[in-house]
Design an enzyme around this catalytic site. Structure first.
Site, PDB file in Angstrom:
ATOM      1  N   LYS A  51       0.829  -1.208   0.000  1.00 23.93           N
ATOM      2  CA  LYS A  51       0.000   0.000   0.000  1.00 23.93           C
ATOM      3  C   LYS A  51       0.861   1.254   0.000  1.00 23.93           C
ATOM      4  O   LYS A  51       0.607   2.204  -0.750  1.00 23.93           O
ATOM      5  CB  LYS A  51      -0.927  -0.005   1.219  1.00 23.93           C
ATOM      6  CG  LYS A  51      -2.033  -1.036   1.147  1.00 23.93           C
ATOM      7  CD  LYS A  51      -2.845  -1.067   2.437  1.00 23.93           C
ATOM      8  CE  LYS A  51      -3.958  -2.107   2.386  1.00 23.93           C
ATOM      9  NZ  LYS A  51      -4.751  -2.129   3.638  1.00 23.93           N
ATOM     10  N   SER A  66      -0.721   0.794   6.131  1.00 21.56           N
ATOM     11  CA  SER A  66      -1.108  -0.058   7.256  1.00 21.56           C
ATOM     12  C   SER A  66      -2.110  -1.104   6.795  1.00 21.56           C
ATOM     13  O   SER A  66      -2.930  -0.841   5.905  1.00 21.56           O
ATOM     14  CB  SER A  66      -1.711   0.803   8.372  1.00 21.56           C
ATOM     15  OG  SER A  66      -1.986   0.015   9.514  1.00 21.56           O
ATOM     16  N   ASP A  67      -2.022  -2.274   7.413  1.00 26.34           N
ATOM     17  CA  ASP A  67      -2.996  -3.329   7.126  1.00 26.34           C
ATOM     18  C   ASP A  67      -3.205  -4.131   8.400  1.00 26.34           C
ATOM     19  O   ASP A  67      -2.278  -4.290   9.201  1.00 26.34           O
ATOM     20  CB  ASP A  67      -2.500  -4.250   6.008  1.00 26.34           C
ATOM     21  CG  ASP A  67      -3.593  -5.188   5.538  1.00 26.34           C
ATOM     22  OD1 ASP A  67      -4.511  -4.729   4.816  1.00 26.34           O
ATOM     23  OD2 ASP A  67      -3.571  -6.374   5.911  1.00 26.34           O
ATOM     24  N   GLN A  68      -4.416  -4.621   8.587  1.00 24.14           N
ATOM     25  CA  GLN A  68      -4.734  -5.314   9.835  1.00 24.14           C
ATOM     26  C   GLN A  68      -5.651  -6.501   9.590  1.00 24.14           C
ATOM     27  O   GLN A  68      -6.544  -6.452   8.749  1.00 24.14           O
ATOM     28  CB  GLN A  68      -5.420  -4.360  10.807  1.00 24.14           C
ATOM     29  CG  GLN A  68      -5.744  -4.986  12.153  1.00 24.14           C
ATOM     30  CD  GLN A  68      -6.492  -4.024  13.064  1.00 24.14           C
ATOM     31  OE1 GLN A  68      -7.646  -3.709  12.813  1.00 24.14           O
ATOM     32  NE2 GLN A  68      -5.824  -3.550  14.095  1.00 24.14           N
ATOM     33  N   GLY A 103       0.183  -4.551  10.318  1.00 23.84           N
ATOM     34  CA  GLY A 103       1.400  -4.225   9.590  1.00 23.84           C
ATOM     35  C   GLY A 103       1.468  -2.721   9.398  1.00 23.84           C
ATOM     36  O   GLY A 103       0.459  -2.076   9.094  1.00 23.84           O
TER      37      GLY A 103
END
EC number: 3.6.1.-
Length: 198
Positions: A51, A66-68, A103
């Site tokens: 991203k 960010s990733d979750q 992340g």
């Protein structure tokens, strides 16, 4: 400094705004499909980097990606979308501990330098009754949230224990880790903080 949040998530935007630093947002175009047998930590690290790099390829600045995901007993919890699925998720979570993997990547578009970390946060749920689950969902309608709850709202009533270094991680943007990563790019957020009347 031009800071860009590679997300259009209202939740992440609200979190970043807590630091009182100027930033813009940009929607990344990334395929979020997991790789077969990919671990939760690897998945969120890979996607947060993708991203950030996607936005950095089109805009100059320091980009935050960010990733979750939420995971319990090897099951990745998605966004429920509607009441019935949310009820199923919360009934499944009753009495269990969920681990959130987030992340976080900071990427400098000019130099191409990037740093990625993965933060975890554990949430242990109370044993929930049908009435409690139903009432919670009626009041908060958390259908766009992985795991079917909003920790920053009434979701706190569902928990018996929280374990992690930064509660912002639960909402999707670990601010403590973000400030640590920004220092690796020689950015001290205190130099950019603005009060609302500036």
């Amino acid at each position: 400094m031009k800071l860009i949040l590679a997300s259009t998530s209202l939740y992440r935007k609200t979190l970043l705004a807590k630091l009182c630093i100027p930033f813009s947002t940009s929607a990344p175009e990334v395929d979020e499909t997991p790789i077969i047998d990919e671990s939760p930590g690897h998945l969120v690290a890979r996607l947060s980097l993708a991203k950030a790099q996607n936005v950095a390829a089109h805009q100059l600045g320091v980009v935050i990606g960010s990733d979750q995901i939420a995971c319990v007993e090897g099951v990745i919890l998605g966004k429920p979308g509607h009441f019935e699925r949310a009820y199923e998720q919360l009934a499944f979570l009753s009495g269990k501990t969920v681990t959130f993997y987030t992340g976080l990547t900071v990427c400098d578009a000019l130099s191409g330098k990037s740093e990625t970390i993965v933060e975890t946060f554990d949430v242990t749920f109370k044993s929930l009754s049908t009435k409690q689950i139903t009432r919670y969902l009626e009041l908060e309608t958390p259908y766009d949230c992985a795991g079917s709850f909003k920790s920053e709202g009434l979701g706190i009533c569902l928990f018996s224990r929280l374990n992690g270094r930064d509660p912002n991680t639960l909402v999707g943007l670990p601010l403590i880790a973000l400030m640590e990563l920004l220092t690796k790019f020689n950015i001290d957020v205190f130099d950019y903080m603005q009060t609302t009347n500036e």
